[in-house]
Design an enzyme around this catalytic site. Structure first.
Site, PDB file in Angstrom:
ATOM      1  N   TRP A 127       0.859  -1.181   0.000  1.00 54.92           N
ATOM      2  CA  TRP A 127       0.000   0.000   0.000  1.00 54.92           C
ATOM      3  C   TRP A 127       0.899   1.236   0.000  1.00 54.92           C
ATOM      4  O   TRP A 127       1.762   1.362   0.876  1.00 54.92           O
ATOM      5  CB  TRP A 127      -0.895  -0.035   1.232  1.00 54.92           C
ATOM      6  CG  TRP A 127      -1.860   1.084   1.377  1.00 54.92           C
ATOM      7  CD1 TRP A 127      -2.723   1.565   0.450  1.00 54.92           C
ATOM      8  CD2 TRP A 127      -2.097   1.847   2.582  1.00 54.92           C
ATOM      9  NE1 TRP A 127      -3.477   2.591   0.978  1.00 54.92           N
ATOM     10  CE2 TRP A 127      -3.112   2.781   2.282  1.00 54.92           C
ATOM     11  CE3 TRP A 127      -1.552   1.830   3.856  1.00 54.92           C
ATOM     12  CZ2 TRP A 127      -3.591   3.685   3.222  1.00 54.92           C
ATOM     13  CZ3 TRP A 127      -2.023   2.724   4.796  1.00 54.92           C
ATOM     14  CH2 TRP A 127      -3.038   3.644   4.474  1.00 54.92           C
ATOM     15  N   ALA A 210      -6.800  -4.711   7.157  1.00 61.38           N
ATOM     16  CA  ALA A 210      -7.831  -3.731   6.812  1.00 61.38           C
ATOM     17  C   ALA A 210      -9.049  -4.365   6.148  1.00 61.38           C
ATOM     18  O   ALA A 210     -10.026  -3.665   5.879  1.00 61.38           O
ATOM     19  CB  ALA A 210      -7.249  -2.667   5.886  1.00 61.38           C
ATOM     20  N   LYS A 243     -13.655  -0.895   5.859  1.00 57.38           N
ATOM     21  CA  LYS A 243     -14.190  -1.760   4.804  1.00 57.38           C
ATOM     22  C   LYS A 243     -15.240  -2.711   5.331  1.00 57.38           C
ATOM     23  O   LYS A 243     -16.361  -2.767   4.819  1.00 57.38           O
ATOM     24  CB  LYS A 243     -13.057  -2.542   4.133  1.00 57.38           C
ATOM     25  CG  LYS A 243     -12.204  -1.723   3.188  1.00 57.38           C
ATOM     26  CD  LYS A 243     -11.183  -0.880   3.923  1.00 57.38           C
ATOM     27  CE  LYS A 243     -10.298  -0.094   2.965  1.00 57.38           C
ATOM     28  NZ  LYS A 243      -9.328   0.762   3.685  1.00 57.38           N
TER      29      LYS A 243
END
Length: 394
Positions: A127, A210, A243
């Protein structure tokens, strides 16, 4: 003094979003932004979230500050979700943060505080914000091989060779599940090999998780993190609720620090509190309280889990349909990796030039490294994307 400032690099994803908005073509497809969308292109508010918010409106009597680490009930509920019984809670300190990004930032701040000369090993690719934050903090980044450009899976041998260079002063950053940006994940046997290396080297593992619930299921996605927590003496975990609860704008995250000695937990907790105080004082509470309400109410939790499972299965179906359509058009199974990847993202494994060609010729918008958001697809756009991929010669 403001004239001394230098222009900062443009965020590629934000720039891509601006290009997408300005594109007049009705057939344009947005696979760039990292947000879950349903078939109608909407990021919905989950049923359990709406119910929890109604409950809070009816019952909440104050908007006063929480503690510096946030509401302890939130940390406890999240530790249950992430770790179950894999770790001794007496060894765990935790602090609420503004989103998963806030948890990552606080973790890196803590690393710098603990070991000023520490290096952080990050997967190649990872990321982008990982590398950006580390660079801003002046922490040395060491990349380890991760993505195999031929198989579009994990280059595990290369990964282990590179991690062998870690020392006891270093941190190894791992994605808990649904690797961003590649979608390629380690299996549990490979995770155990990484744990054995960490134990042999004496370095500190850090897990960024995540997307729990977006891959193979809530329990399955937590299994690697739990495996690590059950064996290592120390561990950092940066968790996000954006999420799997769909509360992106509420900025709801958690940093967990697990130490080797329960007697030292108050000191660790005090340092997490101190970092929060220096960076933003008290963490945001609304999203955290929504999550706590859901996870501690059996009916709301069951409904949340059911909707999350629908979301997960929907993304797997999109993956399979895209892989099938590409197989039909290409006459080969070279795109089968798309069905094997997990989470919102897959790395197509092509060049920025071909990504740009698909944007210009077919109004397909994905990040230049060929990361695409599978959740941005639907029944109508899968054939369009597949044809664009074939036409571009990927």
């Amino acid at each position: 003094m403001l004239t001394n400032l230098k222009e900062q690099p443009k965020d590629k994803i934000l720039g891509l979003m601006a290009q997408y908005r300005e594109d007049p073509r009705a057939t344009k497809v947005d696979l760039g932004v990292g947000v879950y969308k349903n078939a109608e292109g909407i990021t919905p508010v989950m049923r359990a979230v709406k119910a929890a918010e109604r409950k809070l409106v009816a019952e909440q009597e104050t908007k006063a500050y929480t503690g510096l680490a946030g509401d302890p009930a939130y940390s406890s509920a999240m530790c249950d979700l992430l770790l179950a019984d894999s770790a001794d809670r007496a060894r765990i300190a935790a602090a609420a943060t503004p989103g998963g990004t806030g948890a990552v930032r606080q973790a890196f701040e803590l690393v710098k505080q603990m070991s000023p000369n520490a290096r952080v090993f990050v997967s190649d690719p990872t990321w982008p914000n990982h590398v950006s934050i580390l660079g801003y903090l002046g922490i040395e980044v060491v990349k380890y091989r991760y993505f195999d450009g031929e198989t579009r899976g994990v280059n595990f041998d290369g990964m282990m060779e590179d991690l062998a260079g870690a020392t006891a002063d270093d941190v190894i950053l791992l994605h808990g599940c649904c690797h961003n940006p590649t979608g390629a994940n380690l299996n549990l046997t490979q995770w155990q090999s990484v744990i054995d290396l960490i134990l042999a080297k004496g370095c500190l593992p850090m897990i960024d998780i995540a997307y729990q619930g977006f891959g193979d299921g809530l329990e399955e996605d937590a299994a690697p993190t739990r495996l690590v927590a059950s064996q290592v003496p120390e561990l950092l975990i940066a968790a996000s609720c954006s999420k799997n609860f769909g509360i992106y704008r509420e900025r709801t995250g958690l940093l967990i620090a697990m130490g080797a000695d329960a007697a030292n937990t108050p000191v660790v907790q005090g340092n997490l509190n101190h970092l929060n105080r220096q960076n933003f004082s008290f963490p945001p509470d609304h999203g955290a309280r929504v999550v706590t309400t859901i996870l501690t109410d059996p009916e709301l939790k069951a409904d949340w889990m059911a909707e999350l499972e629908e979301t997960r299965l929907g993304m797997l179906e999109l993956r399979q349909k895209l892989a099938d359509e590409l197989q039909r058009l290409s006459g080969s199974d070279r795109f089968g990796f798309l069905a094997q990847h997990r989470g919102m993202f897959s790395l197509l494994g092509t060049t920025p030039d071909l990504v740009e060609k698909m944007r210009v010729d077919n109004a397909i918008y994905m990040v230049g490294d060929s990361r695409m958001n599978i959740a941005g697809l639907n029944e109508n756009t899968i054939p369009m994307l597949a044809q664009a991929i074939i036409d571009a010669g990927v």
